[in-house]
Design an enzyme around this catalytic site. Structure first.
Site, PDB file in Angstrom:
ATOM      1  N   ARG A 159      80.502 -28.829  40.165  1.00  0.00           N
ATOM      2  CA  ARG A 159      80.222 -27.718  41.625  1.00  0.00           C
ATOM      3  C   ARG A 159      78.771 -28.332  42.269  1.00  0.00           C
ATOM      4  NH1 ARG A 159      77.185 -24.137  37.001  1.00  0.00           N
ATOM      5  NH2 ARG A 159      77.760 -25.331  36.170  1.00  0.00           N
TER       6      ARG A 159
ATOM      7  N   ILE B   1      74.057   1.986  28.091  1.00  0.00           N
ATOM      8  CA  ILE B   1      75.385   0.730  28.380  1.00  0.00           C
ATOM      9  C   ILE B   1      75.845  -0.156  27.577  1.00  0.00           C
ATOM     10  CG2 ILE B   1      77.492   0.316  29.899  1.00  0.00           C
ATOM     11  CD1 ILE B   1      77.032   3.089  30.485  1.00  0.00           C
TER      12      ILE B   1
ATOM     13  N   HIS C 289      71.417  -2.078  38.945  1.00  0.00           N
ATOM     14  CA  HIS C 289      71.936  -3.538  39.937  1.00  0.00           C
ATOM     15  C   HIS C 289      70.476  -4.093  41.198  1.00  0.00           C
ATOM     16  CE1 HIS C 289      75.205  -2.149  39.198  1.00  0.00           C
ATOM     17  NE2 HIS C 289      75.783  -4.019  38.929  1.00  0.00           N
TER      18      HIS C 289
END
Ligand code: GLN
Ligand code: ZN
Length: 762
Positions: A16, A435, A698
């Site tokens: 990476r 959630i 978000h």
């Protein structure tokens, strides 16, 4: 002689290094010059590998500083108006601004690249004044030639695909946009031809989906103009991910070559070429080696397939290539030292696929003995894995066969279950819940690492997790939520957590693939029959439930999501894999029930990700996906309340399937899709419990009470208040502690106000 070709190579690097360079540059740790040098080295390294392996046709211009669609947009000077761009080269600060947002301007939207897990930046046309800012494919071509003497094949995203994937214009303006862009494409191609480039690869993946007769007219115009403006340049019109629509029209386009996917579009493309043949004056790019899968190719079968194509297309007009860019697979199996040998030997990532391409091409060209041996080796390795115990768990197989022929129905219909559940739980109107996950603070991540590294023993780690649960059970009660969760502090990732505990999974050390920008994911590999071994979530859930008199939801990831976020075996169907997962997860549902847990949530955020590209295949997929969910949950007692959760906004066209899952309660995202989903409930009623996310998790912003009551009012215009729940959009693990508590307090307050307001009607 047939040639070998790669359609694109992963950009992230085996360690990476690409990701690290990007992030170093963003953090100001690398100067622009150092950063560009680093990327140049990575790029050249990738070309060198392909050259050393003996690939005949090497792509250039497939590399990117972030995303290939963003590259195309910025090459054409297409920058969202809010960035105040006035033309000229797009500097890295602006380029990354569009991708990631700046203090002044929001980032562009990001969306899924066809049916892959790669996400591209959506170009915004409104207000743009396209002009060629720099000829990126030309620069790449020169670089490869100067550094390694490679005659690379420049790769571009084709005009039709580019325009169709962009937004900020009306459907009626599509031709006007093509007209504005065509001269720029011509300029790019003319400069390439001038430089001596013989062939370009122009990707038009939209041709496997979303096309109609008008598009065929457009294609003729586009490629007619390109071909006549730059007659000396040969165009390979490349498609992938499925078979092409309008085969006859596409192979008749005025281009020199057509690239087709004979892996993911095998059936359709093969049928079309058998029936209609292939023009004698064109080159066929045959996508034979799977660019998306991680398994070794059955080379002998592949050879037979090429053999069949050779009866239709002469060998010197045939290219043996990857089915799509290798962007979607990890770099190399070489680094994987910890996988079981039977698995490792059956894998082929990008670098191994280069070898396969070369071997196959040699074999096509009348191969020699060593090729014969290599064909045999891959065959043996695949066989060994097939015969392994991991792939032949007969008890699981038999159990799954037995349950999958039965209708996976709950013992009572929803109306009866609902009444019994109400009687049991006595929940208020508009019950509130979350959630599943709560903030994964630095402390939580550190604790998990210490435990993984062995610095903490199980006991220490367990007591840390228990402390977190204590804190959050306390907080949830104090905030006034009705249905609680334990917070998922023990999980890094909702798929990995289960994969590590179920049989049939393996985890690579370096098997990263780019998801978007510098973000990479390392999907688990489902390589064997999936089997439940021991309870996976009972301990934490039971602990949490013991701390409160309010219900605590058990929290599982559903079969379809686990499957869609993993690499899967190919010797059995995805449907079978889904059923195996369902059977394993059902045993966890039963274990939770036996431990006294009365509400169980089975998350399915990724259902949509497995949706086939072609509309005709979608219903069938949705049928078995729904069935797998029902298999997971159908044995639950009528009083056990089954919840599910889905995020991401595009669920409006599959409400029927969602309803067919028969979950007692679904929590679903709505705040980002700006009511689109609510709108779709105006046309389709929804008859089960439903909680629409009343705020977007978000963003760190704390939404006001008013905003949330507004969302609630809007939802209650179309949904039955008796079945309505109130919750955030998604899990809260990426949020900070304070903002989470503040937001949830506002949510509970908004609920209180709404209860007063609607009480008479419920
Ligand atoms: N239960 C999961 C969580 O809260 C759901 C995550 C998701 O939908 N992606 O984190
Ligand atoms: Zn979610």
């Amino acid at each position: 002689m047939a040639k070998s070709s790669v359609l694109g190579y992963p950009r992230i690097g085996g360690n990476r290094e690409w990701k690290k360079a990007l992030e170093g540059f963003w953090a100001g740790k690398l100067t622009e010059e150092a950063f560009e040098n680093e990327l140049r080295d990575i790029r050249i390294g990738h070309w060198r590998k392909q050259q050393e392996q003996g690939i005949d046709i090497i792509p250039v211009g497939d590399f990117s500083h972030y995303d290939q669609v963003l590259d195309t947009a910025t090459m054409f000077g297409i920058v969202p108006a809010r960035f105040g761009y006035g033309g000229g080269p797009v500097r890295p600060s602006l380029y990354y601004g569009i991708a990631r947002g700046t203090k002044e301007a929001a980032a562009s939207e990001m969306t899924k690249w066809f049916n892959t897990n790669y996400h591209y930046i959506v170009p915004e046309f409104d207000g743009a004044q396209p002009s060629l800012t720099e000829n990126k494919p030309l620069l790449a071509y020169r670089e490869a030639k100067e550094a390694l003497g490679i005659e690379g094949r420049p790769v571009l995203i084709g005009p039709l695909t580019f325009v169709k994937l962009s937004k900020g214009y009306k459907t009626s303006e599509i031709d006007a946009w093509i007209d504005r862009l065509l001269p720029l494409y011509i300029q790019v191609l003319a400069e390439l031809a001038q430089e001596g480039v013989a062939w370009v690869q122009i990707d038009e993946p939209v041709l496997v989906t979303h096309v109609n007769e008008e598009d065929i007219v457009r294609l003729n115009r586009i490629y007619g103009e390109l071909a006549s403006a730059v007659p000396s340049l040969s165009i390979m019109l490349q498609t992938y991910f499925e078979s092409v629509e309008y085969y006859g029209d596409i192979v008749a386009l005025p281009v020199a070559g057509i690239g087709l996917d004979f892996v993911h579009g095998l059936e359709g493309n093969l049928a079309a070429i058998r029936q209609h043949g292939f023009p004698a004056d064109k080159v066929l790019g045959a996508g034979i080696i799977d660019g998306r899968g991680i398994w070794k190719a059955q080379l002998r079968e592949k050879l037979a397939l090429v053999g069949e194509l050779e009866e239709i297309v002469a060998s010197d007009r045939l290219i043996v290539q990857t089915s799509c860019s290798l962007l979607h697979v990890p770099v190399t199996v070489q680094s994987e030292t910890k996988l079981p040998a039977e698995l490792r030997n059956a894998l082929a990532f990008a670098d191994e696929k280069l070898v396969e391409l070369v071997v196959l091409t040699k074999a096509v060209n009348g191969g020699v003995l060593s090729v014969e041996q290599e064909l045999g080796v891959s065959e043996r390795d695949i066989e060994t894995l097939h015969r392994s115990d991991a792939r032949n768990r007969t008890t699981v197989r038999a159990a799954v066969d037995a349950i999958s022929v039965r209708e996976p129905n709950r013992s009572k219909p929803f109306a009866e279950r609902h009444a019994e559940q109400q009687a049991k739980w006595q929940l208020p109107v508009f019950p509130t819940t979350t959630i599943g996950s709560f903030p994964q603070t630095a402390e939580v991540r550190k604790a998990r690492q210490s435990w993984r590294k062995g610095e903490w023993n199980n006991k220490q780690y367990e007591s840390f997790i228990h402390d977190q649960i204590d804190v959050w059970i306390g907080l949830q009660e104090e905030i006034g939520l009705d249905v609680l969760v334990h917070g998922e502090f023990e999980r890094t990732d909702m798929v990995e957590f289960f994969g590590e505990k179920l049989a049939g999974f393996a985890f690579t050390q370096f098997g990263w693939v780019q998801s978007y920008g510098s973000r990479c994911v390392k999907p688990p590999i489902i390589y064997g029959d999936v089997a439940f071994e021991e309870a996976m979530t009972v301990e934490e859930t039971r602990y949490a439930q013991a701390k409160t008199s309010r219900p605590v939801k058990g929290m599982l990831t559903g079969p379809i999501t686990i499957m869609n976020w993993s690499f899967v075996r190919e010797d059995i169907s995805r449907e079978q894999i889904a059923y195996q997962l369902a059977y394993a997860l059902r045993q966890e549902v039963e274990a939770l029930e036996s431990a006294g847990i009365g509400m169980i949530q089975v998350d399915e955020p990724a259902v949509r990700e497995g949706l086939p590209l072609k509309q005709k295949d979608q219903a069938q997929y949705l049928d078995w996906a729904v069935k797998a969910f029902r298999m997971t949950t159908c044995t639950a007692q009528p009083t056990t309340q089954i919840h599910t959760h889905m995020c991401y906004c595009e669920f409006h066209d599959m409400i029927d399937s969602i309803e067919a899952m028969d979950a007692d309660v679904i929590s679903i995202e709505t705040s980002r899709s700006h009511g689109e989903l609510i709108h779709s409930f105006e046309e389709n009623t929804y008859g089960l419990g439903i909680g629409l996310g009343v705020y977007d998790i978000h963003s760190p912003r704390v939404p006001s009470v008013d905003e949330m009551t507004g969302m609630i009012d809007r939802a209650l215009r179309v949904l039955d208040p008796k079945l309505f729940w109130i919750n955030p959009d998604c899990g809260l693990k990426t949020r900070g502690l304070e903002e989470t508590v503040a937001s949830l307090r506002n949510m509970v307050e908004a609920t209180r106000i709404s209860r007063d307001k609607y009480a008479v009607n419920v």
